[in-house]
Design a protein around this motif. Structure first.
Motif, PDB file in Angstrom:
ATOM      1  N   CYS A   3       0.822  -1.226   0.000  1.00  0.00           N
ATOM      2  CA  CYS A   3       0.000   0.000   0.000  1.00  0.00           C
ATOM      3  C   CYS A   3       0.853   1.272   0.000  1.00  0.00           C
ATOM      4  O   CYS A   3       0.301   2.372  -0.020  1.00  0.00           O
ATOM      5  N   GLY A   4       2.170   1.113   0.064  1.00  0.00           N
ATOM      6  CA  GLY A   4       3.039   2.273  -0.138  1.00  0.00           C
ATOM      7  C   GLY A   4       3.331   3.098   1.097  1.00  0.00           C
ATOM      8  O   GLY A   4       4.045   4.085   1.019  1.00  0.00           O
ATOM      9  N   ARG A  20       2.405   0.122  -8.321  1.00  0.00           N
ATOM     10  CA  ARG A  20       3.528  -0.816  -8.424  1.00  0.00           C
ATOM     11  C   ARG A  20       3.094  -2.212  -7.984  1.00  0.00           C
ATOM     12  O   ARG A  20       3.343  -3.219  -8.654  1.00  0.00           O
ATOM     13  N   THR A  49      -1.029  -0.042  -4.338  1.00  0.00           N
ATOM     14  CA  THR A  49      -0.345   0.936  -5.186  1.00  0.00           C
ATOM     15  C   THR A  49      -0.269   0.433  -6.633  1.00  0.00           C
ATOM     16  O   THR A  49      -0.451  -0.762  -6.893  1.00  0.00           O
ATOM     17  N   GLU A  69      -5.489  -1.609  -9.024  1.00  0.00           N
ATOM     18  CA  GLU A  69      -4.929  -0.564  -8.170  1.00  0.00           C
ATOM     19  C   GLU A  69      -6.034  -0.017  -7.270  1.00  0.00           C
ATOM     20  O   GLU A  69      -7.201   0.061  -7.677  1.00  0.00           O
TER      21      GLU A  69
END
Ligand SMILES: Nc1ncnc2c1ncn2[C@@H]1O[C@H](COP(=O)(O)OP(=O)(O)O)[C@@H](O)[C@H]1O
Ligand SMILES: O=C(CO)[C@@H](O)[C@@H](O)COP(=O)(O)O
Length: 549
Positions: free
Chosen positions: A189-190, A248, A246, A257
């Protein structure tokens, strides 16, 4: 929902339906580097005894490989997935920079063992654990009783203190010291989150605080700000949404996403949801490489040797208790590797059996006690109720007539006696155990489970899923995504249990009582101070190996 279980050797992803937990697809990815115990990848220098490390990118590989494969086997479109949850072994902990980059991935630190994640069964921090326990006792630290009076070598503070004492530069470069359960959520989740479960059980976080600065300074002056600088972060409740996936991580996993990422959790604790052991008094034993015993209670009790009593630690609103055995399937595996003669191996191959299955088949019909053996299940130390990783395994009663399958059986029995010791200790100290549910890889062995039912003198319920932890992680994802209002309600809808899957035989149960009495005598003799022989052997071994490195 997608649930991912990060185990000792591999990560497993499952895709399940949020309404009823129906299993739609799964995939496993074995870590390329497995458990790093002898040398770092590509290096020749021997690692210190009792070291157990891992390689962080092996965890990301599970996201890149197992998740897309599980989705493909499920045959559902990626856009139908609305949440992802993870569980991890614990305490598996790593040093990172402020942005979550593992120190092991910094080129100038890649050759430093202390830069790597320390796996839960890294037991080389026993001296530091002893130091923490001794100081906590001297100072009367109130949190010590919540951990049964001892802090384990497996946990965050012992492992971090080892890094500080043995490689201060790595310690200094670590801006965060984080459980892998939270680190992988960060990858998804960054941003950083800290779940209440690993913080409480492995990070000595009680009543909203870590051990204080004075205590840490007394351990080592440079450890004073460890908690403030490297751990401190708002604590998240289980079942909460940590954030959105995220771009990525969406590219790695093939998932959309922005979908809900659940707060991280410990593998055994996630399994409690899958096993529906979410009410007080229902014990869950997650039996695999090691065993974790979990039980909820409405009240706080001080149980000797408990790995932890944590409010909201398994289920929000209850006190969660965890005990455990550091070696269970690992001990059986050790014996199949080292104790099986060539003719047994040939017979197993001829019959298409694993060594476990052959030994179990040969031992299954023996009368209880017919082997004349009792073993102590401490090949990977003792996590409960002695909390001592300086202990080691013992087999008593060997004769020239003893056969391999008898030793194997005695080892299985020893682990069952270890579980009985934990159950009785809980009950004697104010944590009732009304019933027991088993989960994990060992549930597939009727031989092992039959012995447990007899030794424990109770029927055992069993999770009806081969992927209990991953299903539990998916249940947490369902709550985080809003598909169910609470973990309890999600567990009822999505969990899977076979009631009375294994039942005791009264005659065998009686016969086991006599062996259990011998086990308890040896347990207390070697484990409670009458004999220091096992610790001396460990010291001799370590000094010898250290001298030869
Ligand atoms: N038939 C069997 N009988 C007893 N032990 C087994 C058997 N098959 C596998 N094991 C042991 O079970 C453990 C793996 O359990 P599992 O729950 O699958 O893994 P983990 O605990 O790593 O998640 C290994 O230690 C292995 O030696
Ligand atoms: O200690 C815990 C949980 O507290 C486990 O993560 C640890 O024993 C590893 O579990 P496995 O035996 O790999 O399932």
């Amino acid at each position: 929902m997608v649930g991912i279980d990060f185990g000792t050797l591999s990560g497993r992803a499952v895709v399940v339906r949020a309404s009823d937990g129906t299993h739609l697809g799964e995939a496993v990815h074995a870590y390329s580097n497995g458990v790093v115990e002898t040398t770092l990848p590509g290096a020749v220098t021997a690692l210190a005894p009792d070291t157990a490390l891992q390689v962080p990118d092996d965890y990301r590989d599970v996201l890149r490989r197992a998740v897309p494969e599980a989705l493909a086997t499920a045959g559902v479109p990626a856009h139908s997935v609305v949440g992802i949850g993870v569980d991890f072994t614990a305490c598996t902990v790593l040093p990172t920079t402020a942005d979550g980059t593992p120190l092991a991935e910094l080129p100038d630190l890649a050759a430093r063992p202390h830069a790597y994640p320390k796996l839960w069964k890294h037991h080389a921090a026993q001296p530091q654990a002893d130091q923490i326990t001794t100081l906590a006792r001297e100072r009367g630290e109130p949190w010590l009783a919540r951990y049964g009076g001892k802090i384990s070598a497996e946990w965050q503070f012992a492992k971090a203190l080892q890094v500080l004492q043995e490689d201060p530069e790595v310690y200094d470069r670590a801006e965060r010291w984080i459980e892998a359960a939270d680190w992988i959520v960060w990858q998804l989740c960054g941003h950083e989150t800290r779940n209440i479960s690993t913080a409480g059980y492995k990070g000595i976080h009680q009543d909203g605080a870590y051990p204080d600065r004075d205590f840490l300074a007394a351990l080592h002056p440079r450890f004073a700000d460890f908690a403030r600088d490297k751990l401190e972060h708002p604590i998240s409740q289980l079942g909460e949404r940590a954030g959105g996936l995220t771009a990525r991580a969406a590219a790695w996993t093939g998932l959309p996403e922005g979908i809900a990422v659940a707060v991280g959790n410990i593998d055994a604790h996630a399994t409690a949801a899958a096993a529906q052991t979410v009410e007080p008094g229902r014990m869950l034993a997650v039996m695999g490489t090691s065993t974790c015993h979990l039980v909820n209670s409405e009240s706080l009790a001080e149980v000797p040797g408990m790995c932890g009593a944590v409010r909201d630690g398994i289920i929000p609103g209850l006190w969660g208790y965890e005990a455990g055995q550091s070696g269970v399937g690992d001990i059986f595996a050790w014996f199949t590797r080292t104790g099986v003669p060539g003719d047994y191996a040939q017979e197993a191959a001829a019959q298409g059996l694993s060594a476990h299955e052959l030994l179990a088949a040969r031992a299954a019909d023996q009368p209880v006690g017919g082997h004349g053996l009792v073993a102590l299940d401490w090949h990977s130390g003792n996590r409960s109720v002695l909390v001592d990783h300086g202990l080691s395994g013992v087999i008593a009663g060997l004769t020239l007539a003893t056969r391999p399958e008898e030793i194997y059986r005695a080892l299985v029995e020893a682990t069952a006696f270890g579980t009985r010791t934990i159950v009785e200790t809980c009950e004697r100290n104010g944590v009732p155990v009304h019933d027991i549910t088993v989960a994990g890889g060992l549930v597939a062995s009727p031989f092992v489970m039959g012995i447990y039912a007899d030794v424990l003198r109770r029927p055992l319920h069993a999770t009806d899923s081969d992927q209990g932890p991953a299903l539990g992680a998916a249940i947490h994802a369902a709550v985080a995504a809003g598909a169910h209002p609470t973990i309890q309600k999600a567990a009822v809808a999505m969990g899977r249990v076979r009631r009375d899957a294994f039942t005791p035989d009264p005659g065998r149960a009686d016969a086991y009582d006599a062996l259990y009495a011998v086990y308890t005598e040896l347990h207390d003799h070697f484990g409670r101070g009458a004999s220091d022989a096992l610790h001396r052997l460990r010291r001799i071994r370590n000094a010898t190996l250290e001298g030869n490195r």
